[in-house]
Design an enzyme around this catalytic site. Sequence first.
Site, PDB file in Angstrom:
ATOM      1  N   ASP A 135       5.243  -4.568   4.391  1.00 40.58           N
ATOM      2  CA  ASP A 135       4.597  -4.059   5.615  1.00 40.58           C
ATOM      3  C   ASP A 135       5.325  -4.477   6.897  1.00 40.58           C
ATOM      4  O   ASP A 135       5.128  -3.868   7.941  1.00 40.58           O
ATOM      5  CB  ASP A 135       3.150  -4.559   5.700  1.00 40.58           C
ATOM      6  CG  ASP A 135       2.326  -4.136   4.482  1.00 40.58           C
ATOM      7  OD1 ASP A 135       2.690  -3.139   3.840  1.00 40.58           O
ATOM      8  OD2 ASP A 135       1.330  -4.822   4.183  1.00 40.58           O
ATOM      9  N   ALA A 194      11.612  12.982  11.090  1.00 39.32           N
ATOM     10  CA  ALA A 194      10.305  13.630  10.952  1.00 39.32           C
ATOM     11  C   ALA A 194       9.867  14.297  12.254  1.00 39.32           C
ATOM     12  O   ALA A 194      10.121  13.778  13.340  1.00 39.32           O
ATOM     13  CB  ALA A 194       9.267  12.594  10.527  1.00 39.32           C
TER      14      ALA A 194
HETATM   15  O1  F6P Z   1       0.774  -5.466   1.674  1.00 41.87           O
HETATM   16  C1  F6P Z   1       1.577  -4.693   0.842  1.00 41.87           C
HETATM   17  C2  F6P Z   1       0.835  -3.464   0.389  1.00 41.87           C
HETATM   18  O2  F6P Z   1       1.689  -2.685  -0.426  1.00 41.87           O
HETATM   19  C3  F6P Z   1       0.260  -2.591   1.521  1.00 41.87           C
HETATM   20  O3  F6P Z   1       1.229  -1.776   2.127  1.00 41.87           O
HETATM   21  C4  F6P Z   1      -0.816  -1.844   0.798  1.00 41.87           C
HETATM   22  O4  F6P Z   1      -1.824  -1.447   1.690  1.00 41.87           O
HETATM   23  C5  F6P Z   1      -1.315  -2.860  -0.188  1.00 41.87           C
HETATM   24  O5  F6P Z   1      -0.294  -3.820  -0.360  1.00 41.87           O
HETATM   25  C6  F6P Z   1      -1.701  -2.295  -1.520  1.00 41.87           C
HETATM   26  O6  F6P Z   1      -2.257  -3.329  -2.250  1.00 41.87           O
HETATM   27  P1  F6P Z   1      -2.478  -3.310  -3.814  1.00 41.87           P
HETATM   28  O7  F6P Z   1      -1.140  -3.478  -4.471  1.00 41.87           O
HETATM   29  O8  F6P Z   1      -3.368  -4.467  -4.069  1.00 41.87           O
HETATM   30  O9  F6P Z   1      -3.076  -1.986  -4.168  1.00 41.87           O
END
Ligand code: F6P
Length: 332
Positions: A135, A194
């Site tokens: 992120d 984009a």
């Molecule tokens: O924080 C990393 C991340 O991939 C975010 O971008 C996403 O919202 C979240 O984790 C998804 O989490 P999980 O793997 O628990 O579904």
Amino acid sequence: MQDQRKAIAVLTSGGDASGMNMAIRAVTRSALALGWAVYGVSEGYAGLIAPPEDGKIRRLTARDVGGILGLGGTVLGSARCKDFHDASVRARGIANLAALGVDALVVIGGNGSQAGAHALHEQGLSVIGLASTIDNDLEGTDITLGADTAANVAVDAVDKLRVTSSSHRRASIVEVMGRSCGYLALTVGLATGAEAIVLPETDLGPDEVAQRIASAYDRGKHHAIVIVAEGARYDAAALATILERDHRERVRFDMRVTVLGHIQRGGTPTVFDRLLGARFGAHAIECLERGDNGVLVGLRGNELVTTPLADVIGKQKPLALELVELAQTLAQ
Ligand code: F6P
């Protein structure tokens, strides 16, 4: 003999991010080079608090971390551990480490993981955090480990979507990860040209998105790409529904939605993330060697820096909003 030396542990926590393995390798081998003992904790904080008989904390040798630097994910495994919010549960983890003679922990992870690291530090454990999340929303670093690989995976996917969108004269509405931060969406949107980038930070509404798509059509484009951050007010599906319902005549392009999802987390680490993982990991050990702890290792410019965990947790790094304008200018 071991009681003369330091013993440390390393874990990966939260969402996995490419480059974590390089960081595990660097932590392990840098510590071994100083004659320290190294333990790897499986499955993040869940492994740390598990009963010792579960064998989640095991000794690592240089060979144990061989052949992993080019692998995505984390060989230690990761987890999100809700129980860790409880101080008595964290005390169990500290006791598990103490029973092995471990006096410092390296935590490789993002915001939630570093909050856990800070809490452990407050309870008396020596902790070093390594900024790692796709992120790129952590304070204390310009870039987090894994964000570059995730962005490259997403850019590759969008390049492919552009090909098929062009063939069919379609608009692709593509959702990328990033939690409540628009970094990935902005990076991918700028890198793929984009027509519109929808971010939590700027809140571009459906009307403006429809306008951008229509303008691309009017300029003779055979496709339009809209990148939507998962944390934006409308996710990709909701946005497409509104565009279809309220702006069909204006947009003219046929539309398709693609949610890239966890594919973004599974890439082979880029050179950038390999180097960052190596530097972060080695720096963590340098910090511990000179007695620093309770800090997050990050990168400012090309310099490794440390920031107290207390100044990092609960904050979200602001987005470079000037890049939003640049993306818009260049997409004309
Ligand atoms: O924080 C990393 C991340 O991939 C975010 O971008 C996403 O919202 C979240 O984790 C998804 O989490 P999980 O793997 O628990 O579904």
